[in-house]
Design an enzyme around this catalytic site. Structure first.
Site, PDB file in Angstrom:
ATOM      1  N   CYS A  50     -16.827  34.359  40.967  1.00 24.02           N
ATOM      2  CA  CYS A  50     -18.140  34.645  41.542  1.00 24.02           C
ATOM      3  C   CYS A  50     -19.129  33.519  41.255  1.00 24.02           C
ATOM      4  CB  CYS A  50     -18.681  35.976  41.022  1.00 24.02           C
ATOM      5  SG  CYS A  50     -18.840  36.052  39.224  1.00 24.02           S
ATOM      6  N   HIS A  97     -13.856  18.027  32.374  1.00 22.28           N
ATOM      7  CA  HIS A  97     -14.525  19.134  33.070  1.00 22.28           C
ATOM      8  C   HIS A  97     -13.666  20.400  33.018  1.00 22.28           C
ATOM      9  CE1 HIS A  97     -17.084  21.195  35.950  1.00 22.28           C
ATOM     10  NE2 HIS A  97     -16.004  21.516  36.636  1.00 22.28           N
TER      11      HIS A  97
END
Length: 422
Positions: A50, A97
């Site tokens: 989400c 990352h």
């Protein structure tokens, strides 16, 4: 070959953009295979939650344009609508990352643990779809190992930083064994649902859900083997509750001092832990004056959360050091792949020379030469053949003044160490 991470998240894109580029369970496998059809892409994993959509690839060019174009085309959205929100990382930055994402350092809530499960699920889906290989396999295993060590060696996940989690953590401090307790949850919104999940994970004995709409209460309670009641039934069931967590949108209190006093009498003054998360408040403030009542408001929890956030931020600094270690390990492994082909070629060259010399030695044996002569021939000839090209190149390097090449040869052949040993 390089690693690339391309995506957008809660920091770079509003929800109306994020929801347009999500990859649900029904399309994720098709998306993975579609992306891998791109000639530049060797391996790929898609992470879609989400709060973020990210594509991780091993790619044979340092250019994210094919991936950005693919995201737009796959979802049928103009590239100009998506591109302004995208970020891209290459090589070491892409590796770092992914590790930061997996460890919860890039999450909306610092250090939240759910993201690791989502990353593992994304990797498993890609593996099952056949879109991962040795580069992404090694990368994601490093990410999982880093996350495990950070959870073990730092306190980043020890302190609650959501209102619901803070409420349940306080409940555990008061009732060490939640399996013997009953929780009454007032409301059926997101915060109450999250509180129910945390209580369930901590082994709560029983859950009662009270809500204005009984059907919504029932749908939530059914997930945790609880039962539902209407708000009008609160006073009849309050005495059953050891823990009360309330979060409704009511403009007036739904629980008054009189009802709580009656419940305490029925409980023979066994204590009740109460958390009023609502604004405006669901529980009359005067309830806090009652003996055997532990009443906390959202402001009380906010102090706990802010203190815990500071604790997590300190732990995050330790986590970054651990991540740097794993990034270094993976990048070292990645660089070592460049030498694999060269090593294989050199071995093949040496084996060809060996076979040639062996064939000549066998011919000499067949002609009746003594084994001693043949062994001397093999040793002399094979040594000369193996050393000829390196010797010629080092001689030329000396002539040309290529000191770096000579130093590299010394490192490669370990000549000084050989001398020391002898």
């Amino acid at each position: 070959m390089s690693i690339i991470a391309l995506g957008l998240n809660h920091k770079t894109a509003p929800v109306d953009i994020r929801e347009k580029v999500t990859f649900g369970p029904d399309i994720i496998v098709g998306a993975l295979r579609s992306l891998q059809e791109n000639p530049a892409v060797e391996e790929t994993v898609i992470l879609s939650t989400c709060n973020r959509t990210e594509v991780y690839c091993s790619i044979n060019q340092k250019d994210h344009e094919p991936l950005a174009d693919w995201i737009s085309r796959f979802h049928g959205i103009g590239e100009d609508r998506v591109s302004p929100y995208l970020y891209s990382h290459f090589g070491l930055d892409a590796v770092k990352h992914l590790l930061r994402v997996s460890c919860g350092l890039d999450s909306l809530v610092l250090g939240e643990p759910q993201i690791l499960g989502q990353v593992k699920a994304a990797f498993q889906t890609a593996t099952d779809a056949g879109t991962t290989g040795k580069m992404l396999f090694k990368l994601f295993q490093h990410a999982f190992s880093a996350a495990k060590q950070i959870r073990t060696d730092t306190a980043i996940g020890n302190s609650p930083v959501s209102v619901a989690f803070a409420a349940v953590s306080l409940a555990k401090q008061i009732f060490s064994d939640l399996s013997k307790q009953t929780a009454l949850l007032i409301g059926a919104g997101e915060t109450i649902e999250l509180a129910a999940r945390h209580l369930n994970q901590h082994g709560i004995g029983r859950i009662i859900v009270a809500n204005r709409t009984v059907e919504r209460a029932h749908n939530l309670a059914a997930q945790f083997d609880g039962y539902a009641i209407a708000l009008t039934e609160l006073s009849r069931h309050l005495a059953e509750a050891d823990i009360v967590i309330s979060s409704t949108a009511s403009p007036l209190p739904v629980l008054g001092k009189g009802s709580v006093e009656s419940a305490l009498k029925e409980r023979r003054h066994s204590p009740i832990f109460m958390v009023d998360i609502a604004v405006p408040r669901d529980i009359e403030p005067e309830v806090a004056d009652l003996s055997d009542i532990y009443l906390y408001t959202v402001d009380d929890l906010d102090e706990v959360i802010q203190e815990n956030m500071r604790s997590r931020e300190e732990a995050a600094e330790q986590a970054e050091e651990i991540i740097d270690h794993y990034v270094g390990e993976y990048m070292g492994w990645l660089r070592s792949l460049d030498a694999v082909g060269l090593i294989q070629d050199y071995r093949s060259y040496a084996e060809r020379l060996r076979d040639e010399v062996m064939q000549k030695a066998l011919q000499q044996l067949a002609k009746g030469k003594s084994p001693e002569e043949v062994m001397q021939f093999m040793a002399h000839t094979l040594t000369n053949k193996l050393l000829h090209n390196p010797s010629a190149q080092m001689r030329q390097a000396g002539f040309n003044g290529q000191v770096e090449l000579l130093e590299a040869a010394n490192t490669l052949f370990q000549l000084n160490k050989s001398e020391n040993k002898s």
